[in-house]
Design a protein around this motif. Structure first.
Motif, short mmCIF file in Angstrom:
data_model
loop_
_atom_site.label_atom_id
_atom_site.label_comp_id
_atom_site.label_asym_id
_atom_site.label_seq_id
_atom_site.Cartn_x
_atom_site.Cartn_y
_atom_site.Cartn_z
N HIS A 295 7.42 -0.15 4.46
CA HIS A 295 7.80 -0.53 5.82
C HIS A 295 8.09 -2.01 5.99
CE1 HIS A 295 5.67 3.24 7.61
NE2 HIS A 295 6.90 3.49 7.21
N ALA A 296 7.34 -2.87 5.29
CA ALA A 296 7.51 -4.31 5.49
C ALA A 296 8.87 -4.80 5.06
CB ALA A 296 6.40 -5.06 4.73
N SER A 297 9.51 -4.11 4.12
CA SER A 297 10.80 -4.57 3.59
C SER A 297 11.98 -4.16 4.45
CB SER A 297 10.99 -4.02 2.17
OG SER A 297 11.08 -2.60 2.19
N ALA A 298 11.77 -3.35 5.47
CA ALA A 298 12.86 -2.87 6.32
C ALA A 298 12.54 -3.16 7.78
CB ALA A 298 13.07 -1.37 6.13
N GLY A 299 13.59 -3.31 8.57
CA GLY A 299 13.38 -3.50 10.00
C GLY A 299 13.35 -4.96 10.39
N LEU A 300 12.51 -5.27 11.35
CA LEU A 300 12.45 -6.59 11.98
C LEU A 300 11.72 -7.60 11.10
CD1 LEU A 300 13.13 -7.99 14.74
CD2 LEU A 300 10.79 -7.43 15.42
N PRO A 302 11.83 -9.03 7.95
CA PRO A 302 11.24 -8.71 6.64
C PRO A 302 10.77 -9.94 5.88
CG PRO A 302 13.63 -8.44 6.62
CD PRO A 302 13.25 -8.66 8.05
N TRP A 303 11.42 -11.11 6.11
CA TRP A 303 11.03 -12.34 5.42
C TRP A 303 9.60 -12.75 5.77
CZ3 TRP A 303 9.70 -16.15 8.87
CH2 TRP A 303 10.16 -16.00 10.19
N LEU A 304 9.13 -12.40 6.96
CA LEU A 304 7.75 -12.70 7.36
C LEU A 304 6.85 -11.49 7.16
CD1 LEU A 304 5.65 -14.55 8.70
CD2 LEU A 304 6.48 -13.76 10.93
N ALA A 305 7.39 -10.31 7.37
CA ALA A 305 6.57 -9.10 7.31
C ALA A 305 6.02 -8.85 5.91
CB ALA A 305 7.38 -7.89 7.78
N MET A 306 6.81 -9.16 4.86
CA MET A 306 6.34 -8.87 3.50
C MET A 306 5.14 -9.74 3.09
SD MET A 306 9.65 -7.71 1.23
CE MET A 306 10.75 -9.04 1.66
N PRO A 307 5.17 -11.08 3.29
CA PRO A 307 3.95 -11.84 2.96
C PRO A 307 2.76 -11.47 3.84
CG PRO A 307 5.68 -13.27 3.86
CD PRO A 307 6.31 -11.96 3.59
N VAL A 308 3.01 -11.13 5.11
CA VAL A 308 1.91 -10.70 5.97
C VAL A 308 1.32 -9.39 5.46
CG1 VAL A 308 1.37 -9.81 8.28
CG2 VAL A 308 2.70 -11.91 8.03
N ASP A 309 2.18 -8.50 4.99
CA ASP A 309 1.70 -7.23 4.44
C ASP A 309 0.86 -7.46 3.18
OD1 ASP A 309 1.70 -4.34 4.72
OD2 ASP A 309 2.89 -4.30 2.89
N VAL A 310 1.27 -8.41 2.35
CA VAL A 310 0.49 -8.74 1.16
C VAL A 310 -0.90 -9.22 1.55
CG1 VAL A 310 0.32 -10.35 -0.77
CG2 VAL A 310 2.48 -9.19 -0.31
N LEU A 311 -0.97 -10.14 2.52
CA LEU A 311 -2.28 -10.63 2.98
C LEU A 311 -3.13 -9.49 3.55
CD1 LEU A 311 -1.32 -13.99 4.75
CD2 LEU A 311 -2.58 -13.70 2.60
N HIS A 312 -2.49 -8.58 4.28
CA HIS A 312 -3.22 -7.46 4.87
C HIS A 312 -3.81 -6.57 3.78
CE1 HIS A 312 -4.11 -4.88 8.33
NE2 HIS A 312 -3.85 -3.85 7.53
N LEU A 313 -3.03 -6.27 2.76
CA LEU A 313 -3.53 -5.42 1.67
C LEU A 313 -4.65 -6.11 0.90
CD1 LEU A 313 -0.17 -3.97 0.31
CD2 LEU A 313 -2.00 -2.68 1.39
N LEU A 314 -4.52 -7.42 0.67
CA LEU A 314 -5.57 -8.14 -0.04
C LEU A 314 -6.84 -8.18 0.79
CD1 LEU A 314 -3.54 -11.12 -1.56
CD2 LEU A 314 -4.47 -9.14 -2.76
N GLY A 315 -6.72 -8.36 2.10
CA GLY A 315 -7.90 -8.35 2.96
C GLY A 315 -8.61 -7.01 2.93
N VAL A 316 -7.83 -5.93 2.97
CA VAL A 316 -8.42 -4.58 2.89
C VAL A 316 -9.15 -4.40 1.56
CG1 VAL A 316 -7.87 -2.13 2.73
CG2 VAL A 316 -6.77 -3.53 4.46
N ALA A 317 -8.52 -4.85 0.46
CA ALA A 317 -9.11 -4.65 -0.86
C ALA A 317 -10.41 -5.44 -1.02
CB ALA A 317 -8.11 -5.05 -1.94
#
Length: 625
Positions: A295-300, A302-317
């Protein structure tokens, strides 16, 4: 009131997990289309006067195309497209394919299938006509995801998330809090789970997107096509990063874990910095394999959504994987110091802060409005996930309280039993070496059991174990909901799709049922006056039943030598489309299956001939929905 022990808590949490998954599983499984078809050229159901040079499709987001993404079939089912489908002017949200020259009039069917940029397959079909609609159209079946492949692919995605969480969280816990055999099992188990699930996803990917079923899982040609796509490249990159992670695990739980490895304190600190930097790079790279393909790579944005998604996944882990490592340590009875638990508590709090910040942005980006939060499936799943995270934070509060009550105990050094000394020194004193080793094992087991009973008798440690167990169980459900979210159309996209459909519907006349017209005519000759009652049912695009009744001025049915009815859409230059009227009875004619290709304001032309020389043509407008 009976105390809820760990043994009783596990079955209860398992039952709650199963119930929740059953409640939310079927709903999420129905949502597979993420890139929605917004327009086509020629338009769906339209009639064009001449054959177009190409067919163009526009989607709500970018799509990945293959050689068979667009097929154009003539009325006999033969393909008339030529060349490979391609994006128009480099726009990833479009797809176009050329048509052969000199194709005949008739109704053509366009069957399309693609993969949206967030890795989910989409497919559909529509028709258009050249010159006039034909009596026959090609029958096509759009690709559908095989249920077995869909279930296996969903299981693989869940296993991949779980493996990532255990791998990263276990390693962070070992490096920051405490390294032990139980923590090592958590991290290594996460690596094995992530590696196995990634291989499975790579093999299943082609069958999942093409709808070819389990038979395509081991098709090397299909696998080659998958590796050429962005999701396939992401999975392959994940496997390469896991190779580096294997080396990292060997060092972290190998030489670095041994206190007596001969290194000085300064050297161990340098190794720790190196492990930290290398581990951060590998963990970030693994998280990026999800961000770059979903989802982060498509839509509104994406240049910001992808690094934010990485941080979110690392926080969960870090949070949930660390919980699993802490639970494994407490469950096996391994001693753990209060300072180590407090370090994890602070680390978990920082992870929660990262999750809240990144989660708010992701929610705004994927949902977009308060209405979509409750009015879309994605929004409802997101609310469930948010509620579960709140429960997790509440349970973490109790864990922090138990952590504050922990006390470190230094147990006195026990003298070794004579049998143990004999086994280690090699002296028997009447006891054989084999017997001495057996006694040593028994003594070690008794000592471990006694220590475990003593630790279990610690109310604070037992309370911490129960609260961490409850946190971990809720974390399992959070991962399940997260997996469902990755397979569900984002609320913002669903809302925009509904709005586009509503806008298209607003431009067409409202559905009011059959259209009826009364037309007076006068051919000028003897008995040339009369009235024509015209009925079009249901007065919508597609097949209609056209009925015409003629009466004289007295209201009696009357026959005429010739009667014609045709329809013309003047603004789009479609028509005239003539109806094949069949006489049913005196003064009654009917045409069944008369097709009007699109809605709008149509011009109805009625021609009545009452003799060889007496004829009149009347024109009226009629709305077709």
């Amino acid at each position: 009131m009976k105390t809820l022990t760990a043994g009783r808590l596990l079955p209860l949490l398992g039952t709650l997990l199963a119930a929740l998954l059953c409640a939310i599983g079927p709903g999420a499984g129905t949502a597979s289309a993420h890139a929605a078809l917004t327009s086509t050229d020629p338009a769906d159901g339209s009639v064009v006067p001449a054959a177009p040079q190409r067919v163009v499709l526009t989607f709500s987001e970018g799509v990945l195309l293959t050689a068979d993404s667009l097929r154009v079939l003539d009325p006999r089912g033969e393909r008339v497209d030529e060349g490979k489908p391609a994006h128009v002017d480099g726009k990833s949200g479009t797809a176009a394919v050329g048509l052969r020259s000199g194709i005949a009039d008739g109704t053509y069917t366009v069957a399309w299938q693609a993969v949206s940029e967030d890795s989910h397959p989409v497919a559909g079909a529509f028709t258009f006509s050249i010159g006039a609609p034909s009596k026959t159209t090609a029958k096509v079946t759009t690709a559908k995801i095989d249920p077995t492949v869909d279930a296996l692919y969903g299981t693989g995605r869940y296993a991949a998330y779980t493996g990532f969480v255990l791998l990263v969280g276990g390693c962070v816990f070992a490096g920051v809090c405490r390294s032990s055999r139980p923590v090592q099992r958590v991290a290594v188990g996460g690596w094995l789970t992530l590696f196995g699930s990634t291989v499975a996803l790579l093999l299943l990917r082609g069958a999942y997107t093409s709808g070819r079923g389990p038979s395509a899982v081991f098709d090397l040609a299909v696998l080659g096509d998958v590796l050429a796509t962005k999701p396939g490249a992401a999975l392959l990159s994940r496997l390469l990063l896991l190779s580096a992670a294997a080396v990292f695990l060997a060092v972290l739980f190998g030489s670095y874990a041994r206190e007596d490895d001969g290194r000085t304190r300064h050297e161990r600190r340098d190794v720790a910095y190196g492990l930290g930097a290398g581990g951060a790079v590998v963990a970030t790279g693994l998280a990026a394999t999800w961000a770059m393909a979903e989802h982060a790579s498509a839509g509104l944005q994406p240049w910001l959504a992808m690094p934010v998604d990485v941080l979110h996944l690392l926080g969960v882990a870090v949070w949930l994987g660390g919980l699993a490592a802490l639970l494994a340590t407490l469950w096996t009875g391994e001693p753990i110091r209060r300072a180590a638990v407090q370090r994890f508590s602070r680390l978990a709090f920082a992870s929660v802060c990262v999750l809240v910040a990144t989660g708010l942005y992701q929610s705004w980006r994927q949902v977009g409005s308060w209405g979509a939060l409750t009015g879309t499936e994605y929004g409802r799943l997101l609310l469930i996930k948010a509620g579960l995270v709140v429960v997790l934070v509440g349970l973490a509060y109790f864990s922090r309280r138990w952590t504050g009550r922990l006390a470190d105990r230094t147990e006195p050094r026990k003298a070794k039993a004579p049998a143990v000394k004999a086994a280690r020194s090699g002296k028997s004193d009447g006891v054989t070496a084999e017997r001495a080793a057996q006694l040593a094992r028994q003594q070690a087991a008794l000592t471990k059991a006694a220590g475990k009973r003593k630790r279990d008798g610690d109310e604070n440690r037992s309370g911490l174990r129960r609260s961490v167990l409850a946190e971990t169980a809720v974390a399992v459900v959070v991962l399940a909901v997260t997996t469902l979210l990755t397979g569900t159309q984002p609320g913002r996209a669903e809302t925009e799709q509904k709005q586009a459909a509503g806008a298209a519907g607003a431009t067409a006349p409202a559905a009011t049922g059959p259209a009826e017209l009364t037309i007076d005519y006068d051919t000028g000759g003897t008995n040339g006056r009369g009235t024509a009652a015209v009925r079009i049912d249901p007065a919508r695009s597609g097949d209609n039943t056209l009925g015409v009744s003629l009466t004289d001025p007295a209201g009696k049915p009357v026959d005429v030598p010739e009667l014609e009815v045709s329809f013309t859409e003047t603004r789009k230059k479609i028509g005239p489309l003539r109806a094949s009227l069949k006489r049913l009875d005196t003064g009654r004619w009917e045409a069944r299956g008369f097709q009007l290709p699109m809605g709008g304001e149509w011009q109805l032309t009625l021609t009545v001939r009452t003799s060889d020389i007496d004829q009149v043509t009347e024109i009226e407008n009629v709305k077709i929905n």
